[in-house]
Design a protein around this motif. Sequence first.
Motif, PDB file in Angstrom:
ATOM      1  N   GLN A  10       0.804  15.237  80.040  1.00  0.00           N
ATOM      2  CA  GLN A  10       0.583  14.883  78.643  1.00  0.00           C
ATOM      3  C   GLN A  10      -0.865  15.232  78.306  1.00  0.00           C
ATOM      4  O   GLN A  10      -1.776  14.930  79.063  1.00  0.00           O
ATOM      5  CB  GLN A  10       0.817  13.388  78.399  1.00  0.00           C
ATOM      6  N   VAL A  11      -1.065  15.876  77.187  1.00  0.00           N
ATOM      7  CA  VAL A  11      -2.417  16.213  76.735  1.00  0.00           C
ATOM      8  C   VAL A  11      -2.695  15.455  75.440  1.00  0.00           C
ATOM      9  O   VAL A  11      -1.919  15.534  74.487  1.00  0.00           O
ATOM     10  CB  VAL A  11      -2.589  17.728  76.516  1.00  0.00           C
ATOM     11  N   ALA A  31      -2.214  25.009  66.494  1.00  0.00           N
ATOM     12  CA  ALA A  31      -2.190  25.881  67.670  1.00  0.00           C
ATOM     13  C   ALA A  31      -1.390  25.273  68.818  1.00  0.00           C
ATOM     14  O   ALA A  31      -0.778  26.012  69.607  1.00  0.00           O
ATOM     15  CB  ALA A  31      -3.625  26.166  68.138  1.00  0.00           C
ATOM     16  N   PHE A  32      -1.350  23.921  68.883  1.00  0.00           N
ATOM     17  CA  PHE A  32      -0.683  23.253  70.009  1.00  0.00           C
ATOM     18  C   PHE A  32       0.140  22.075  69.485  1.00  0.00           C
ATOM     19  O   PHE A  32      -0.288  20.913  69.556  1.00  0.00           O
ATOM     20  CB  PHE A  32      -1.719  22.758  71.035  1.00  0.00           C
ATOM     21  N   PRO A  33       1.323  22.354  68.975  1.00  0.00           N
ATOM     22  CA  PRO A  33       2.140  21.276  68.396  1.00  0.00           C
ATOM     23  C   PRO A  33       2.597  20.242  69.421  1.00  0.00           C
ATOM     24  O   PRO A  33       2.946  19.115  69.037  1.00  0.00           O
ATOM     25  CB  PRO A  33       3.331  22.036  67.785  1.00  0.00           C
ATOM     26  N   ASP A  34       2.606  20.600  70.727  1.00  0.00           N
ATOM     27  CA  ASP A  34       3.046  19.640  71.744  1.00  0.00           C
ATOM     28  C   ASP A  34       1.934  18.687  72.174  1.00  0.00           C
ATOM     29  O   ASP A  34       2.191  17.730  72.906  1.00  0.00           O
ATOM     30  CB  ASP A  34       3.553  20.394  72.981  1.00  0.00           C
ATOM     31  N   VAL A  35       0.721  18.943  71.730  1.00  0.00           N
ATOM     32  CA  VAL A  35      -0.412  18.102  72.108  1.00  0.00           C
ATOM     33  C   VAL A  35      -0.497  16.908  71.170  1.00  0.00           C
ATOM     34  O   VAL A  35      -0.314  17.036  69.950  1.00  0.00           O
ATOM     35  CB  VAL A  35      -1.723  18.915  72.067  1.00  0.00           C
ATOM     36  N   THR A  59       0.296   7.999  78.385  1.00  0.00           N
ATOM     37  CA  THR A  59       1.481   7.420  79.031  1.00  0.00           C
ATOM     38  C   THR A  59       1.489   7.631  80.541  1.00  0.00           C
ATOM     39  O   THR A  59       2.352   7.094  81.233  1.00  0.00           O
ATOM     40  CB  THR A  59       2.753   8.044  78.442  1.00  0.00           C
ATOM     41  N   GLY A  60       0.561   8.416  81.071  1.00  0.00           N
ATOM     42  CA  GLY A  60       0.588   8.767  82.483  1.00  0.00           C
ATOM     43  C   GLY A  60       0.063   7.677  83.394  1.00  0.00           C
ATOM     44  O   GLY A  60      -0.746   6.837  83.002  1.00  0.00           O
TER      45      GLY A  60
END
Length: 829
Positions: free
Chosen positions: A41-42, A60-64, A87-88
Amino acid sequence: MERAILPEVSVVVVNYRGAEDTITCLRALRDDLAYPADKLQVVVVDNASGDGGADRIRAAFPDVTVVDSPTNQGFAGGCNLGVEHATGAVLAFLNNDARPHRDWLTEAVRVLRREPGVGAVASKVLDWEGRTIDFVDGGLTWFGMGYKRHAGQPDDGSHDVPRDVLFGTGSALVVRTSVFKSLNGFDERFFMFYEDVDLGWRMNLRGWRVRYEPASLTYHRHHASMSTVDISRELYLLERNALAALYKNLSDETLAKVLPAALALVVRRATARGDIDPRQLEITRRPADPADDAAPVPVPRQALAGFLAIDQFVELMPSLAESRKKEQAARRRTDADLVPLMRKAMEPAYPLPRYLAAHEILVDLFGLDEVFGRPRRVLVLTGDAISEKMAGPAIRAWNMADVLSGEHEVRLVTVNPLCTPPDAPFPVLRVRTGDVGEQVAWADVVVLQGHAMEYVPSLKDAANTKIVVCDMYDPMHLELLEQGKDDTDEQREKDLLGVTKVLNNQLRRGDFFLCASERQRHFWLGHLAALGRLTPSLYDNDPTVRSLLAIAPFGLSGKPPQRTGPGLRATLGLAESDKVVLWAGGVYSWFDPLTLVAAIDTLRARRPDVRLVFLGMKHPNPEVPDMDIAGRTRALAKRLELTGTHVFFNETWVPYQDRQNWLLDADCGVTTHYEHVETTFAFRTRVLDYLWSGLPIVTTDGDSFADLVRREGLGVVVGSEDPDALADALEKALYDKEFADACAERIAAVRERFTWEVALAPLVEFCRDPRPATDRLPGSATLVRNRPLALGEKLQRDVKLVKEYLDAGGAGEVARRATGRVLKKLRRG
């Protein structure tokens, strides 16, 4: 590491008007990192940049996960805000102007999984091009200023050994989430600078270790976020935060001495930095015109930073006092325990003449040398030759000194006439036996092996208070039973009594003992018990007795072997297609090279390209005589017409630093020995070189390494003195590629347990807090003595006995025991 059991890691990146750098960092996390993407997870925290950078990052980074901070909370607050969204099970902090090596997280997580006492992994950080050092170790001055040791120096590979540190740099730090949260994260009052020093300091005080791991690597554009900030503002934060860290983390006793001196030193640092005339307000220096006395006095901003830092430190003190209560209540380690991790606590840090003068005055008047003082002094004492060519005892002593030198002032001393050591990060000395006492007097802790204690008779005195660690990895008396077979019975008995006395002197006197295997541990426990060292108080405090006797096997380098020159093939003229069996150590009486030579004779009939190479026939210690077995081995090879065709003898000794070149040319490693008591408790040190270089191992049964090879599937174990079985085993290791590859794969996992850092961990741990053995403490005595039992206690005892007798043999057993007790009473009466 298996993908299925890897923890989820949350990487936290703080952005403040540096979207371009942040995007470069995120791209490296996405494209270059070896860690599984589904376990990563970023989280990016935008610290109220106000420049549209957060939107650029989202696009640029929709998953971040991008978190917008309502205000600029600094690095500390930004990281903590990111953790709220993490969450890690593992947190990884990475500067936005940094990029990770592909193994950055994999190696850090490996450390956290392997060492449960490590709370955080401090990554190695280089400059952007990977040429110079940004972080490899941390230091802390007595006045609270943390610094990066060796920063700016070329990365020459000398800092590629893992070590415990006081703190890691926040630009690349991997932390257990549970530990980070238990510490309430970074101290947000710091804003930036020293929040990572403070976190590591608090972590160590609570008993968690911070571990520098060079394989966890990142690259950093140093202080890109501060490039537009005036230096005086940076100095202000550094001065203020250093005082805050001191106030929170030092014990009451230490703080009472340190804080007044630290405050005074801030002022002197400010006046010296600003080149301010310190006597300008003296009454005797009034100007002729009183009006001139009222004129403003210019103060450079760099000087003003120090004064304002003290002012704002006072402002923070009420809230810092609450934090201090919590930290002091939670601490598990003393200030003195952490001094070695501070590295050079008395370092003045600034080369300003007036400042240095004040530093000297304050250290002297406040007795700060007594608080932080010099580093602990550790003497490693051996009788073995130290040179480019070293045998097992010297190699072990060398690595003990090397591992300990990261935290202590260490000297490696030998009494052997041969002392021409390679370059070392610690002093290596050769002294006469009569002068060893001076070296012992210098040391706080003495680590010795072999006959070393005999050189200092006073050390054997029970009243001697010097802390002594005895390395018992070599059971010399068992070795002597084999080595002395060619002597007369009278001489053998005399020698054996002498060596046994030497060992007993150590066992009676030592405060801490090291051995090489679980088998040896059982053996030495018997010795210690017979000498009365296993006292009830020791056992009650530590039923495992590992606080007195710990396993520290021979070790190997944590870095895989790399070729640096010609190996055995070029030296001996062997073809690349030849299959080479390597005997990696010396040829001594307790080994069985004769069966091995006979096995090669058998094997060559069906495998003519087999070759056996003996790495060293001449012991590097000139005081060790040649043994008869070496001559018999040469004679047998010659008689079987194997010498120079199938069996090759290196008649000297391969230098320790070059041995990898020979190992890398081999196809399997071999060790053979006879079945006897020496074998049972021996630890064949050079077998570790086979693990280091990934060679399948063929070994005779009977020692601890045979158990390891069999249990872990590292090669083939055969019975003693069976040339046919040995030939078959060698053939399998050399010619069955599938088998050899499987062995190499398993060896790669096992060798991690035998690196010097891991092997010597018990010694490192002891030297961090060296104490006399409990039975050697003055006034040690049994606190509770026997007393007559009260009536109720007697009844409880009798009921318990009746139950035991019924369980053992029924009513008849009860009657027999009762009759016996009556007869005893009648005889007494």
